[in-house]
Design a protein around this motif. Structure first.
Motif, PDB file in Angstrom:
ATOM      1  N   ILE A 158       9.680  15.196  -6.763  1.00 51.11           N
ATOM      2  CA  ILE A 158      10.793  14.209  -6.866  1.00 51.11           C
ATOM      3  C   ILE A 158      11.832  14.500  -6.184  1.00 51.11           C
ATOM      4  O   ILE A 158      12.508  13.584  -5.514  1.00 51.11           O
ATOM      5  CB  ILE A 158      11.702  14.009  -8.472  1.00 51.11           C
ATOM      6  CG1 ILE A 158      10.737  13.638  -9.241  1.00 51.11           C
ATOM      7  CG2 ILE A 158      13.017  13.601  -8.921  1.00 51.11           C
ATOM      8  CD1 ILE A 158      10.458  13.299 -11.380  1.00 51.11           C
ATOM      9  N   GLU A 159      12.086  15.891  -5.646  1.00 48.77           N
ATOM     10  CA  GLU A 159      12.694  16.516  -4.834  1.00 48.77           C
ATOM     11  C   GLU A 159      12.496  16.495  -3.640  1.00 48.77           C
ATOM     12  O   GLU A 159      13.850  15.548  -2.578  1.00 48.77           O
ATOM     13  CB  GLU A 159      13.268  17.806  -5.516  1.00 48.77           C
ATOM     14  CG  GLU A 159      13.600  18.424  -6.494  1.00 48.77           C
ATOM     15  CD  GLU A 159      13.378  20.061  -6.634  1.00 48.77           C
ATOM     16  OE1 GLU A 159      13.259  20.358  -6.210  1.00 48.77           O
ATOM     17  OE2 GLU A 159      14.231  20.370  -7.601  1.00 48.77           O
ATOM     18  N   ALA A 160      11.570  15.875  -3.210  1.00 46.63           N
ATOM     19  CA  ALA A 160      10.825  15.665  -1.749  1.00 46.63           C
ATOM     20  C   ALA A 160      11.287  14.174  -1.312  1.00 46.63           C
ATOM     21  O   ALA A 160      11.465  13.807  -0.439  1.00 46.63           O
ATOM     22  CB  ALA A 160       9.419  16.001  -1.798  1.00 46.63           C
ATOM     23  N   THR A 161      11.148  13.267  -2.740  1.00 51.17           N
ATOM     24  CA  THR A 161      11.494  11.959  -2.502  1.00 51.17           C
ATOM     25  C   THR A 161      12.535  11.990  -2.255  1.00 51.17           C
ATOM     26  O   THR A 161      12.960  10.634  -1.700  1.00 51.17           O
ATOM     27  CB  THR A 161      10.712  10.846  -3.594  1.00 51.17           C
ATOM     28  OG1 THR A 161       9.415  11.444  -3.660  1.00 51.17           O
ATOM     29  CG2 THR A 161      10.683   9.873  -3.748  1.00 51.17           C
ATOM     30  N   ILE A 162      13.675  12.092  -3.046  1.00 51.06           N
ATOM     31  CA  ILE A 162      15.016  11.696  -2.689  1.00 51.06           C
ATOM     32  C   ILE A 162      15.484  12.824  -1.607  1.00 51.06           C
ATOM     33  O   ILE A 162      16.403  12.546  -1.112  1.00 51.06           O
ATOM     34  CB  ILE A 162      15.555  12.619  -3.909  1.00 51.06           C
ATOM     35  CG1 ILE A 162      15.605  12.074  -5.852  1.00 51.06           C
ATOM     36  CG2 ILE A 162      16.984  13.229  -4.129  1.00 51.06           C
ATOM     37  CD1 ILE A 162      15.633  11.162  -5.852  1.00 51.06           C
ATOM     38  N   GLU A 163      15.102  13.773  -1.430  1.00 48.97           N
ATOM     39  CA  GLU A 163      15.218  14.431  -0.051  1.00 48.97           C
ATOM     40  C   GLU A 163      14.956  13.004   1.554  1.00 48.97           C
ATOM     41  O   GLU A 163      16.234  13.203   2.528  1.00 48.97           O
ATOM     42  CB  GLU A 163      15.236  15.840   0.383  1.00 48.97           C
ATOM     43  CG  GLU A 163      15.565  17.009  -0.186  1.00 48.97           C
ATOM     44  CD  GLU A 163      14.665  18.220  -0.318  1.00 48.97           C
ATOM     45  OE1 GLU A 163      14.233  18.009   0.445  1.00 48.97           O
ATOM     46  OE2 GLU A 163      15.815  18.869  -1.119  1.00 48.97           O
ATOM     47  N   GLY A 188       0.886  -0.883  -0.258  1.00 47.32           N
ATOM     48  CA  GLY A 188      -0.014   0.383  -0.214  1.00 47.32           C
ATOM     49  C   GLY A 188       0.701   1.462  -0.200  1.00 47.32           C
ATOM     50  O   GLY A 188       0.348   2.702   0.221  1.00 47.32           O
ATOM     51  N   HIS A 189       1.987   0.479   0.028  1.00 49.01           N
ATOM     52  CA  HIS A 189       3.024   2.510  -0.341  1.00 49.01           C
ATOM     53  C   HIS A 189       4.198   2.754  -1.022  1.00 49.01           C
ATOM     54  O   HIS A 189       4.119   1.315  -2.196  1.00 49.01           O
ATOM     55  CB  HIS A 189       4.349   2.026   1.513  1.00 49.01           C
ATOM     56  CG  HIS A 189       3.386   1.913   2.239  1.00 49.01           C
ATOM     57  ND1 HIS A 189       2.235   2.980   3.142  1.00 49.01           N
ATOM     58  CD2 HIS A 189       3.285   0.397   3.111  1.00 49.01           C
ATOM     59  CE1 HIS A 189       2.056   1.984   4.575  1.00 49.01           C
ATOM     60  NE2 HIS A 189       2.448   1.193   4.564  1.00 49.01           N
ATOM     61  N   ASP A 190       4.117   3.523  -1.563  1.00 53.11           N
ATOM     62  CA  ASP A 190       5.372   3.851  -3.176  1.00 53.11           C
ATOM     63  C   ASP A 190       6.307   4.907  -2.187  1.00 53.11           C
ATOM     64  O   ASP A 190       6.068   5.965  -1.604  1.00 53.11           O
ATOM     65  CB  ASP A 190       3.992   4.572  -3.761  1.00 53.11           C
ATOM     66  CG  ASP A 190       5.227   4.536  -5.435  1.00 53.11           C
ATOM     67  OD1 ASP A 190       5.840   5.030  -5.004  1.00 53.11           O
ATOM     68  OD2 ASP A 190       4.176   4.496  -5.672  1.00 53.11           O
ATOM     69  N   PHE A 191       7.747   4.891  -2.818  1.00 55.42           N
ATOM     70  CA  PHE A 191       8.316   5.391  -2.443  1.00 55.42           C
ATOM     71  C   PHE A 191       8.817   6.895  -2.845  1.00 55.42           C
ATOM     72  O   PHE A 191       8.649   7.648  -2.382  1.00 55.42           O
ATOM     73  CB  PHE A 191       9.883   4.838  -2.888  1.00 55.42           C
ATOM     74  CG  PHE A 191      10.355   3.739  -2.944  1.00 55.42           C
ATOM     75  CD1 PHE A 191      10.798   3.502  -1.130  1.00 55.42           C
ATOM     76  CD2 PHE A 191      10.582   2.773  -3.306  1.00 55.42           C
ATOM     77  CE1 PHE A 191      11.481   2.619  -0.690  1.00 55.42           C
ATOM     78  CE2 PHE A 191      11.188   1.692  -2.746  1.00 55.42           C
ATOM     79  CZ  PHE A 191      11.640   1.230  -1.594  1.00 55.42           C
ATOM     80  N   MET A 192       7.270   7.192  -4.316  1.00 56.44           N
ATOM     81  CA  MET A 192       6.777   8.597  -4.061  1.00 56.44           C
ATOM     82  C   MET A 192       6.385   9.214  -2.829  1.00 56.44           C
ATOM     83  O   MET A 192       5.965  10.227  -3.221  1.00 56.44           O
ATOM     84  CB  MET A 192       6.078   8.515  -5.908  1.00 56.44           C
ATOM     85  CG  MET A 192       7.495   8.169  -6.398  1.00 56.44           C
ATOM     86  SD  MET A 192       8.680   9.657  -6.952  1.00 56.44           S
ATOM     87  CE  MET A 192       7.809  11.114  -7.115  1.00 56.44           C
ATOM     88  N   ASP A 193       5.918   8.341  -2.475  1.00 54.43           N
ATOM     89  CA  ASP A 193       5.085   9.210  -1.169  1.00 54.43           C
ATOM     90  C   ASP A 193       5.545  10.021   0.091  1.00 54.43           C
ATOM     91  O   ASP A 193       5.356  10.926   0.963  1.00 54.43           O
ATOM     92  CB  ASP A 193       4.350   7.802  -0.176  1.00 54.43           C
ATOM     93  CG  ASP A 193       3.596   6.879  -0.457  1.00 54.43           C
ATOM     94  OD1 ASP A 193       2.686   7.776  -2.439  1.00 54.43           O
ATOM     95  OD2 ASP A 193       2.784   5.813  -0.252  1.00 54.43           O
ATOM     96  N   ALA A 194       7.253   9.885   0.248  1.00 56.47           N
ATOM     97  CA  ALA A 194       8.060  10.562   0.368  1.00 56.47           C
ATOM     98  C   ALA A 194       8.032  10.874   1.864  1.00 56.47           C
ATOM     99  O   ALA A 194       8.076  11.992   3.033  1.00 56.47           O
ATOM    100  CB  ALA A 194       8.147  12.377   0.074  1.00 56.47           C
ATOM    101  N   ASP A 195       7.786   9.285   2.738  1.00 57.66           N
ATOM    102  CA  ASP A 195       7.196   9.208   4.169  1.00 57.66           C
ATOM    103  C   ASP A 195       8.164   8.152   4.146  1.00 57.66           C
ATOM    104  O   ASP A 195       8.273   7.042   4.146  1.00 57.66           O
ATOM    105  CB  ASP A 195       6.052   8.638   4.315  1.00 57.66           C
ATOM    106  CG  ASP A 195       5.584   8.433   5.929  1.00 57.66           C
ATOM    107  OD1 ASP A 195       6.137   8.372   6.467  1.00 57.66           O
ATOM    108  OD2 ASP A 195       4.484   8.797   5.481  1.00 57.66           O
ATOM    109  N   GLN A 196       9.109   8.708   5.599  1.00 56.17           N
ATOM    110  CA  GLN A 196       9.813   7.597   5.605  1.00 56.17           C
ATOM    111  C   GLN A 196       9.420   6.382   6.701  1.00 56.17           C
ATOM    112  O   GLN A 196       9.911   4.831   6.961  1.00 56.17           O
ATOM    113  CB  GLN A 196      11.110   8.245   6.805  1.00 56.17           C
ATOM    114  CG  GLN A 196      12.349   9.005   6.140  1.00 56.17           C
ATOM    115  CD  GLN A 196      13.299   9.560   6.929  1.00 56.17           C
ATOM    116  OE1 GLN A 196      14.071   8.460   7.547  1.00 56.17           O
ATOM    117  NE2 GLN A 196      13.645  10.971   6.546  1.00 56.17           N
ATOM    118  N   ILE A 197       8.247   6.716   7.659  1.00 57.94           N
ATOM    119  CA  ILE A 197       7.428   5.481   8.094  1.00 57.94           C
ATOM    120  C   ILE A 197       7.576   4.389   6.847  1.00 57.94           C
ATOM    121  O   ILE A 197       7.256   2.767   7.715  1.00 57.94           O
ATOM    122  CB  ILE A 197       6.697   6.031   9.132  1.00 57.94           C
ATOM    123  CG1 ILE A 197       6.730   6.807  10.220  1.00 57.94           C
ATOM    124  CG2 ILE A 197       5.853   4.825   9.657  1.00 57.94           C
ATOM    125  CD1 ILE A 197       6.100   7.346  10.656  1.00 57.94           C
TER     126      ILE A 197
END
Length: 392
Positions: A109-114, A71-80
């Motif tokens: 993309i920038e937010a995800t990368i960070e 249910g999660h995606d790396f583009m969610d930009a959420d470390q949990i």
């Protein structure tokens, strides 16, 4: 860290199987591998796993192209969410991965990368290890966009990439892009100068252009057959170029959906054991029931293991389990367990430059090991010597 012993095990080494062996894990590393005849008495010691000669102990698998799960995606930009995905991946026998992005507004993309770079520096234990970032898009060709949102596709741009690379704290390991869109191969030159793997993907290059790109530094092909110009008798396209090359690693999604399974033996004959990379291209629907999910801001319907973008009808990643992928190549290519490990672990480690510590079971390497039971299912997964998954 406590020592863990695995005893009475059939241990799959890089070039052979050690039958009736044992291994010791300590401090996140493999510290002993030997025959059971030389095993010390462990009767009063905790953390002993007795395989009873059932199944195999294999090196942890490495997925270098996965977007999400549970249910999660790396583009969610959420470390949990990242840690939850990493925990889930261990259930598939995956002990390491590249977190894969996709085409989106540059701000996303920038937010995800960070977030990914921050997670990368401070990863939790007892989960699959993130080895870095696979940047898929936005520098691709709209003609072969697949499920990537066309409105956010950009021409390859060195400055924009370097901004992302800086934000990633140099953790971008692999970049999928369309070299025919790259003026004078400027981005390609930048990637090779930084030691980043340059992959041809979501590309409509003709054979001639693809060959020039390979000579200029492309060493990887993203999900073969999908998102690239196909094999034609008057223009072999990207598919022909990468299969005929001798030094290009080729990703395959062995689910009998992204390409017909009977094509895999042909690909294998051309690449051999050393250039083939099994991936899942998993999306957030991986590990979840059929239904509606999102990918890149678009709806994706998952039915019977097929992920279809509602808007275009295009395939949109997969829900393929890595261990299922391993079993598929075992059946379709009649590979031994030793040979399977090259396609799901060792080749990935070699290509990424992590083979000194990952990709095979050997003294001093990371204690990334998986117990496959007699049915070939994942019984236990250890990541850096920590129990990350246990069946049931």
């Amino acid at each position: 860290m406590n020592k863990i012993w695995i005893i009475n095990a059939n241990i799959v080494l890089e070039n052979q199987i050690l039958n009736n062996g044992f291994l010791e894990m300590s401090g996140g590393k493999i510290t002993v591998i030997d025959q059971m005849d030389n095993c010390p008495s462990l009767a009063s010691i905790e953390n002993v796993i007795d395989c009873q000669l059932k199944g195999y102990i294999i090196p942890g698998m490495i997925d270098i192209h996965v977007h999400g799960a549970l249910g999660h995606d790396f583009m969610d930009a959420d470390q949990i969410c990242y840690s939850k995905m990493a925990k889930y991946l261990a259930s598939e026998g995956i002990t390491a991965f590249l977190a894969t992005t996709m085409t989106a507004p540059m701000s996303e993309i920038e937010a995800t990368i960070e977030e990914l770079s921050s997670y990368y520096k401070n990863q939790p234990t007892a989960v699959a290890e993130m080895l870095g970032i696979h940047l898929e898009g936005p520098f691709i060709n709209g003609a072969k966009k697949g499920a990537q949102p066309e409105e956010y596709i950009l021409k390859p741009n060195v400055q924009q990439f370097n901004d992302l690379y800086d934000k990633s704290q140099q953790s971008i390991r692999l970049v999928t892009f369309a070299p025919e869109e790259d003026s004078n191969f400027e981005l390609l030159k930048e990637l090779t100068s930084k030691g980043i793997i340059a992959s041809i993907g979501h590309s409509d290059a003709d054979y001639h252009t693809a060959i020039h790109a390979l000579k200029a530094g492309i060493t990887h092909a993203t999900h073969l057959f999908n998102g690239m110009s196909g094999l034609h008798h008057r223009d072999p396209g990207v598919v022909g170029a990468v299969l005929l090359a001798e030094d290009v690693y080729v990703e395959v999604i062995p689910d009998n959906i992204h390409f017909h399974k009977d094509l895999l033996p042909m690909v294998y004959k051309m690449t051999g054991l050393d250039r083939l990379l099994v991936i899942t291209d998993g999306i957030r629907a991986k590990g979840m029931p059929d239904g509606m999910y999102s990918l890149g801001g678009n709806e994706v319907e998952v039915i019977n293991n097929q992920c279809i973008q509602r808007k275009t009808g295009s395939l949109a990643g997969s829900v393929l389990n890595m261990n299922t992928a391993r079993k598929n190549i075992e059946e379709w290519l009649t590979l031994s367990i030793v040979e399977q490990m090259r396609l799901v672990s060792l080749n990935q480690a070699v290509h990424l430059g992590f083979d000194k510590r990952k990709g095979s079971i050997a003294l001093g390497k990371d204690a990334d090991v998986v117990w496959l039971n007699e049915e070939g299912e994942v019984e236990k997964t250890f990541c850096l010597g920590n129990l990350a998954f246990e069946k049931g």
